[in-house]
Design a protein around this motif. Structure first.
Motif, PDB file in Angstrom:
ATOM      1  N   VAL A 195      59.762   6.913  27.444  1.00 42.01           N
ATOM      2  CA  VAL A 195      58.515   7.133  26.599  1.00 42.01           C
ATOM      3  C   VAL A 195      57.498   7.971  27.317  1.00 42.01           C
ATOM      4  N   LEU A 210      51.343   0.580  25.385  1.00 40.47           N
ATOM      5  CA  LEU A 210      52.722   0.756  25.378  1.00 40.47           C
ATOM      6  C   LEU A 210      53.575  -0.465  25.128  1.00 40.47           C
ATOM      7  N   ILE A 260      51.843   1.510  20.561  1.00 38.78           N
ATOM      8  CA  ILE A 260      53.335   1.961  20.430  1.00 38.78           C
ATOM      9  C   ILE A 260      54.023   0.584  20.196  1.00 38.78           C
ATOM     10  N   TYR A 277      49.276   2.998  14.774  1.00 37.33           N
ATOM     11  CA  TYR A 277      50.148   2.758  15.624  1.00 37.33           C
ATOM     12  C   TYR A 277      51.732   3.752  15.328  1.00 37.33           C
ATOM     13  N   VAL A 278      52.493   3.726  16.219  1.00 30.92           N
ATOM     14  CA  VAL A 278      53.534   4.584  16.139  1.00 30.92           C
ATOM     15  C   VAL A 278      54.978   3.494  16.529  1.00 30.92           C
ATOM     16  N   ASP A 279      55.805   3.383  15.589  1.00 34.09           N
ATOM     17  CA  ASP A 279      56.923   2.252  15.876  1.00 34.09           C
ATOM     18  C   ASP A 279      58.126   2.706  14.996  1.00 34.09           C
ATOM     19  N   LEU A 313      58.549   8.457  20.221  1.00 35.04           N
ATOM     20  CA  LEU A 313      57.500   7.272  20.228  1.00 35.04           C
ATOM     21  C   LEU A 313      56.323   7.800  20.969  1.00 35.04           C
ATOM     22  N   GLY A 314      56.537   8.271  22.247  1.00 32.81           N
ATOM     23  CA  GLY A 314      55.589   8.585  23.160  1.00 32.81           C
ATOM     24  C   GLY A 314      55.030   9.780  22.577  1.00 32.81           C
ATOM     25  N   SER A 339      52.688   9.154  19.537  1.00 31.76           N
ATOM     26  CA  SER A 339      51.473   8.370  20.032  1.00 31.76           C
ATOM     27  C   SER A 339      50.502   9.435  20.726  1.00 31.76           C
TER      28      SER A 339
END
Length: 347
Positions: A83, A128, A150, A162-164, A302-303, A306
């Motif tokens: 990530v 994170l 995340i 958010y990112v998920d 994901l990283g 974000s």
């Protein structure tokens, strides 16, 4: 003599202000002009003085990274290096640096975040992780400081970018996969219940069992740390039951490796005696023996997303809250099969 913006502008035949906009990757500058300016910078050996630019613009061009626990524990899990590669690439794309907090306890991590924010060391932060209760997140909200999570926020979801992944759906799908293979005694090995990802995956697992008319067995639900040792502890507990499970949904590949090692020591075959499906699809899932069936959650993405989302929000303060869901996919390998039709597994 040091090369200046004026030297670059003269060679590229543009105004100095245009060079500054190219350095900032301003979208209003055409790609043709950007290329011309970058070629001039490279030819002259010009490197932007980001420190001076930061002082002038009151911007650090740095992003703070908040880990869920101490780094000596975190980096045992391959999720985090992956990530971080995504975060690094997303930040580098916009010429931002990364600044990581460290701390052995929640209080130390919190104090590090407070110092980072109040000291003006970063323009925004990325968590994170997502916890059920988290005073770091509460602090950032109260300060109205730019941040991205995340993971799915446990509360106030509509107020936080958010990112998920869809962890509920992913866990439901893997449990249904085991059910279709014929398993009814399916256990869940999850992480800390204060982590939202654990809660979401547990709910997905339970929903799949209910939909299939399979009774929920409390003893089949075990929570440990996202470490190899966590998997070892969990499987020892499950195998000691009067009626052990025939299949495991394990919330993390590193935990699943611990499960595999312990089962091997006990002489329990995978997948003949026990089926295992896990999450993250890191390299060790493919290299384990047998190779693990695992959910690819696209950790790098994901990283990367974000970092991009946070930087866009920093540079556009009025940008509305975003919910970014990264797709997942079950990668089928050799750790799952139909349950053994012989006598029940008893050790």
């Amino acid at each position: 003599m040091a090369v200046t913006i004026k030297d670059v502008a003269k060679m590229a035949k543009v105004a100095p202000s245009t060079v500054s906009r190219v350095i900032a990757n301003n979208p209003r500058i055409s790609e043709k002009t950007k290329q011309k300016v970058r070629e001039a910078m490279e030819h002259l050996g010009y490197h932007p003085n980001f420190i001076a630019r930061s002082l002038a613009s009151q911007s650090t061009r740095a992003i703070g990274l908040i880990m869920p626990s101490s780094t000596d524990v975190v980096f045992q899990n391959p999720f985090f290096p992956t990530v971080l590669r995504g975060l690094s690439e997303g930040a580098h794309e916009r010429h931002y640096a990364l600044h990581m907090t460290t701390g052995k306890t929640d209080d130390e991590i919190y104090e590090g975040v407070v110092q980072m924010v109040q000291g003006g060391r970063v323009d925004g932060v990325i968590l994170l992780y997502s916890k059920v209760e988290d005073k770091v997140l509460s602090f950032l909200k109260e300060r109205d400081f730019p941040f991205v999570v995340i993971g799915k926020p446990f509360s106030d979801e509509e107020e936080i970018t958010y990112v998920d992944n869809n962890n509920f759906r992913a866990a439901k799908e893997v449990t249904e996969y085991l059910i279709k293979l014929g398993h009814k005694q399916i256990a869940f090995v999850g992480g800390n219940l204060n982590l939202t990802v654990t809660v979401e995956r547990l709910l997905g697992y339970e929903k799949a069992l209910r939909d299939a008319g399979i009774e929920l067995v409390n003893e089949y639900i075990v929570h440990e740390e996202f470490l190899k040792e966590g998997g070892q502890e969990a499987v020892r507990e499950l195998i000691s039951l009067t009626k052990p499970p025939t299949a495991l949904v394990v919330a993390d590949d590193l935990m699943a490796l611990g499960v595999l090692n312990t089962l091997d020591e006990m002489g329990i075959r995978v997948p003949e005696d026990m089926s295992i499906i896990s999450f993250n699809n890191v390299l060790l899932a493919e290299m384990s023996r047998p190779p693990l069936t695992s959910v690819d959650i696209n950790i790098f993405d994901l990283g990367f997303e974000s970092a991009r989302s946070l930087i866009y929000r920093i540079e556009n303060p009025r940008e509305p809250v975003k919910r970014i869901i990264i797709p997942h996919k079950i990668i089928k390998r050799c750790s799952c099969s139909s349950p053994n039709s012989e006598e029940p597994l008893i050790i």
